[in-house]
Design a protein around this motif. Structure first.
Motif, PDB file in Angstrom:
ATOM      1  N   CYS A 169       8.229 -12.687  -7.448  1.00 37.28           N
ATOM      2  CA  CYS A 169       7.820 -11.245  -7.576  1.00 37.28           C
ATOM      3  C   CYS A 169       8.734 -10.520  -6.590  1.00 37.28           C
ATOM      4  CB  CYS A 169       6.299 -11.286  -6.961  1.00 37.28           C
ATOM      5  SG  CYS A 169       6.005 -12.325  -5.780  1.00 37.28           S
ATOM      6  N   VAL A 170       9.172  -9.368  -6.929  1.00 36.59           N
ATOM      7  CA  VAL A 170       9.777  -8.607  -5.978  1.00 36.59           C
ATOM      8  C   VAL A 170       9.093  -7.221  -6.022  1.00 36.59           C
ATOM      9  CG1 VAL A 170      12.083  -9.881  -5.944  1.00 36.59           C
ATOM     10  CG2 VAL A 170      11.531  -7.971  -7.708  1.00 36.59           C
ATOM     11  N   ARG A 171       9.353  -6.402  -4.902  1.00 38.70           N
ATOM     12  CA  ARG A 171       8.648  -5.051  -4.930  1.00 38.70           C
ATOM     13  C   ARG A 171       9.410  -4.226  -3.808  1.00 38.70           C
ATOM     14  NH1 ARG A 171       7.248  -5.746  -9.274  1.00 38.70           N
ATOM     15  NH2 ARG A 171       5.140  -5.502 -10.254  1.00 38.70           N
ATOM     16  N   PHE A 172       9.790  -2.993  -4.016  1.00 38.54           N
ATOM     17  CA  PHE A 172      10.199  -1.916  -2.955  1.00 38.54           C
ATOM     18  C   PHE A 172       8.919  -1.489  -2.224  1.00 38.54           C
ATOM     19  CE2 PHE A 172      14.167  -1.178  -5.335  1.00 38.54           C
ATOM     20  CZ  PHE A 172      15.118  -1.309  -4.224  1.00 38.54           C
ATOM     21  N   SER A 173       9.276  -1.202  -0.953  1.00 38.76           N
ATOM     22  CA  SER A 173       8.269  -0.853  -0.048  1.00 38.76           C
ATOM     23  C   SER A 173       8.053   0.756  -0.503  1.00 38.76           C
ATOM     24  CB  SER A 173       8.725  -0.713   1.638  1.00 38.76           C
ATOM     25  OG  SER A 173       9.877   0.082   1.621  1.00 38.76           O
ATOM     26  N   PRO A 174       6.968   1.585  -0.058  1.00 41.84           N
ATOM     27  CA  PRO A 174       6.698   2.717  -0.648  1.00 41.84           C
ATOM     28  C   PRO A 174       7.707   3.801   0.126  1.00 41.84           C
ATOM     29  CG  PRO A 174       5.077   2.072   1.222  1.00 41.84           C
ATOM     30  CD  PRO A 174       5.747   0.812   0.713  1.00 41.84           C
ATOM     31  N   ASN A 231      -5.140  -0.758  -2.304  1.00 40.29           N
ATOM     32  CA  ASN A 231      -5.209   0.848  -2.697  1.00 40.29           C
ATOM     33  C   ASN A 231      -4.191   1.376  -1.795  1.00 40.29           C
ATOM     34  OD1 ASN A 231      -6.751   0.685  -0.317  1.00 40.29           O
ATOM     35  ND2 ASN A 231      -8.491   2.080  -0.839  1.00 40.29           N
ATOM     36  N   THR A 232      -4.160   2.820  -2.205  1.00 38.90           N
ATOM     37  CA  THR A 232      -3.253   3.742  -1.683  1.00 38.90           C
ATOM     38  C   THR A 232      -3.174   3.529   0.148  1.00 38.90           C
ATOM     39  OG1 THR A 232      -3.058   4.830  -3.607  1.00 38.90           O
ATOM     40  CG2 THR A 232      -2.145   5.852  -1.797  1.00 38.90           C
ATOM     41  N   ASP A 233      -4.515   3.748   0.426  1.00 40.17           N
ATOM     42  CA  ASP A 233      -4.554   4.121   1.701  1.00 40.17           C
ATOM     43  C   ASP A 233      -4.751   2.854   2.765  1.00 40.17           C
ATOM     44  OD1 ASP A 233      -7.272   3.710   1.140  1.00 40.17           O
ATOM     45  OD2 ASP A 233      -7.865   5.448   1.840  1.00 40.17           O
ATOM     46  N   ALA A 234      -4.679   1.645   1.864  1.00 39.74           N
ATOM     47  CA  ALA A 234      -4.717   0.140   2.345  1.00 39.74           C
ATOM     48  C   ALA A 234      -6.375   0.122   3.097  1.00 39.74           C
ATOM     49  CB  ALA A 234      -3.994   0.181   3.384  1.00 39.74           C
ATOM     50  N   THR A 235      -7.226   0.738   2.408  1.00 36.98           N
ATOM     51  CA  THR A 235      -8.792   0.353   2.983  1.00 36.98           C
ATOM     52  C   THR A 235      -9.292  -0.838   2.053  1.00 36.98           C
ATOM     53  OG1 THR A 235      -9.643   2.392   1.767  1.00 36.98           O
ATOM     54  CG2 THR A 235      -8.879   2.591   4.041  1.00 36.98           C
ATOM     55  N   LYS A 236      -8.851  -0.902   0.899  1.00 34.67           N
ATOM     56  CA  LYS A 236      -9.404  -1.741  -0.030  1.00 34.67           C
ATOM     57  C   LYS A 236      -8.340  -2.737  -0.493  1.00 34.67           C
ATOM     58  CE  LYS A 236     -12.863   1.259  -2.021  1.00 34.67           C
ATOM     59  NZ  LYS A 236     -13.560   1.929  -3.201  1.00 34.67           N
ATOM     60  N   SER A 249       0.790  -1.221  -0.047  1.00 30.96           N
ATOM     61  CA  SER A 249      -0.205   0.032   0.162  1.00 30.96           C
ATOM     62  C   SER A 249       0.891   1.027   0.012  1.00 30.96           C
ATOM     63  CB  SER A 249      -0.902   0.051   1.051  1.00 30.96           C
ATOM     64  OG  SER A 249      -0.065   0.381   2.340  1.00 30.96           O
ATOM     65  N   GLY A 250       0.150   2.509   0.026  1.00 32.39           N
ATOM     66  CA  GLY A 250       1.092   3.515   0.258  1.00 32.39           C
ATOM     67  C   GLY A 250       1.056   3.835   1.660  1.00 32.39           C
ATOM     68  N   ILE A 251       1.905   4.925   2.409  1.00 33.43           N
ATOM     69  CA  ILE A 251       2.296   5.102   3.522  1.00 33.43           C
ATOM     70  C   ILE A 251       0.998   5.515   4.377  1.00 33.43           C
ATOM     71  CG2 ILE A 251       3.520   6.365   5.259  1.00 33.43           C
ATOM     72  CD1 ILE A 251       5.730   6.178   3.114  1.00 33.43           C
ATOM     73  N   THR A 252       0.347   4.941   5.344  1.00 34.31           N
ATOM     74  CA  THR A 252      -0.891   5.534   5.976  1.00 34.31           C
ATOM     75  C   THR A 252      -0.545   5.866   7.378  1.00 34.31           C
ATOM     76  OG1 THR A 252      -1.573   3.602   7.136  1.00 34.31           O
ATOM     77  CG2 THR A 252      -1.872   3.601   4.593  1.00 34.31           C
ATOM     78  N   PRO A 253      -1.556   6.527   8.084  1.00 28.31           N
ATOM     79  CA  PRO A 253      -0.952   6.763   9.648  1.00 28.31           C
ATOM     80  C   PRO A 253      -0.709   5.641  10.352  1.00 28.31           C
ATOM     81  CG  PRO A 253      -3.066   8.026   8.763  1.00 28.31           C
ATOM     82  CD  PRO A 253      -2.845   7.024   7.618  1.00 28.31           C
ATOM     83  N   PHE A 254      -1.033   4.487   9.724  1.00 32.50           N
ATOM     84  CA  PHE A 254      -0.743   3.151  10.688  1.00 32.50           C
ATOM     85  C   PHE A 254       0.598   2.549  10.009  1.00 32.50           C
ATOM     86  CE2 PHE A 254      -5.225   4.223  10.692  1.00 32.50           C
ATOM     87  CZ  PHE A 254      -5.551   4.387  12.098  1.00 32.50           C
ATOM     88  N   GLY A 255       1.297   3.131   9.346  1.00 35.81           N
ATOM     89  CA  GLY A 255       2.139   2.438   8.434  1.00 35.81           C
ATOM     90  C   GLY A 255       1.897   1.920   7.236  1.00 35.81           C
TER      91      GLY A 255
END
Length: 298
Positions: A255-260, A68-73, A23-29
């Motif tokens: 699969c490989v991915r960088f963290s946001p 999604n970006t804010d990790a709600t979905k 996800s993107g970076i949220t208030p909860f990480g």
């Protein structure tokens, strides 16, 4: 002496891990979702790999997963001919989208209002998640005769393919960078970077083994890649110099991915595990604790 890379191993899956996304970076990480052939996609805390929950409902291998970006979905793509949308906070299934064949890929638009799906029926669909009751009739259909050695850039407003790239071997992965400037494509032993608008080639890196997936650091400092030889490779984006290579799994890396935030990258493998790796080895971050030589105890 260079410090040794010590990955965090995330167990729990029982079959090969074939896709993952942050996800993107949220208030909860930030958070990490994984797709696995065991049919049970998992959600984890992104910086530690701690398990949060498992999305239960698919009746076949799950080939794709995203947040999604804010990790709600969350969304997943599966061999049971469905894509599913989930409430990533409660874990509840929100929507099932029926397809005519295996679904391999899912991706949210930036505003989270639409979901893109693709799979073995050779059709790309864009669903308006605000009108789910309309089903496929409410989706935008981008039809093409899909070829594994062809990459197409689509204009969703027309909708039609506006540019096409052809390769001499199958494309194994692609990554579209959030800033919208670069598309990363892997095929064979090649990692290629293209301008996201013109599809003009920026540069290529040739690797020692067939690569299944690669990811570019958010600040475009590094590239990481993994493939058939069980190894992970890290390259300097500016010079294309190989900085590190090490065997991190007991099977091919899918699969490989960088963290946001770019502090770590995740890898998923045929061996059924996810592993988290530090971008700057030895730094205190997440579960990694830097111990300075003067602080060592006997």
């Amino acid at each position: 002496m260079a410090m040794r890379q010590t990955p965090l191993t995330c167990s729990g899956h029982t079959r090969p891990v074939v896709d993952l996304a942050f996800s993107g970076i949220t208030p909860f990480g930030y958070f990490l979702i994984s797709a696995c052939k065991d049919g049970k996609p998992m959600l984890r805390q992104g910086d530690t790999g701690d398990w949060i929950g498992t999305f239960l409902g698919h009746k076949g291998a799950v080939w794709g997963a995203t947040l999604n970006t804010d990790a709600t979905k969350a969304a997943t793509a599966a061999a049971d001919f469905t894509a599913k949308v989930w409430d990533a906070v409660s874990g509840a299934e929100v929507l099932t989208l029926a397809h005519k064949h295996i679904v391999k890929s899912v991706h949210f638009t930036k505003d989270s209002n639409c979901l893109l799906t693709g799979g073995n029926d050779k059709v790309i669909r864009i669903y308006d998640l605000n009108q789910p009751e309309e089903g496929e009739h409410g989706s935008t259909i981008l039809e093409s005769v899909c070829c594994p050695s062809v990459f197409r850039l689509w204009d969703r407003n027309i909708p039609e393919a506006v540019k096409t790239l052809s390769f001499d071997t199958s494309v194994s992965s692609m990554e579209y960078l959030a800033d919208g400037d670069v598309v990363l494509i892997t095929y064979g032993k090649t990692i290629a970077f293209y301008n996201a608008h013109s599809l003009e080639l920026i540069k290529t890196i040739v690797t020692p083994a067939n690569i299944h997936s690669a990811s570019l650091h958010p600040e475009k400092d590094f590239i990481v890649a993994g493939g058939d030889d069980f190894k992970l490779y890290k390259y300097d984006y500016g010079t294309s110099e190989e900085l590190e290579s090490y065997k991190g799994h007991f099977g091919p890396v899918h699969c490989v991915r960088f963290s946001p935030d770019g502090e770590l990258y995740a890898s998923g493998s045929e061996d059924g595990t996810l592993r988290l790796w530090q971008t700057a080895v030895g730094k205190t971050y997440g579960l990694w604790k830097c111990v300075l030589p003067g602080n060592l105890t006997s």
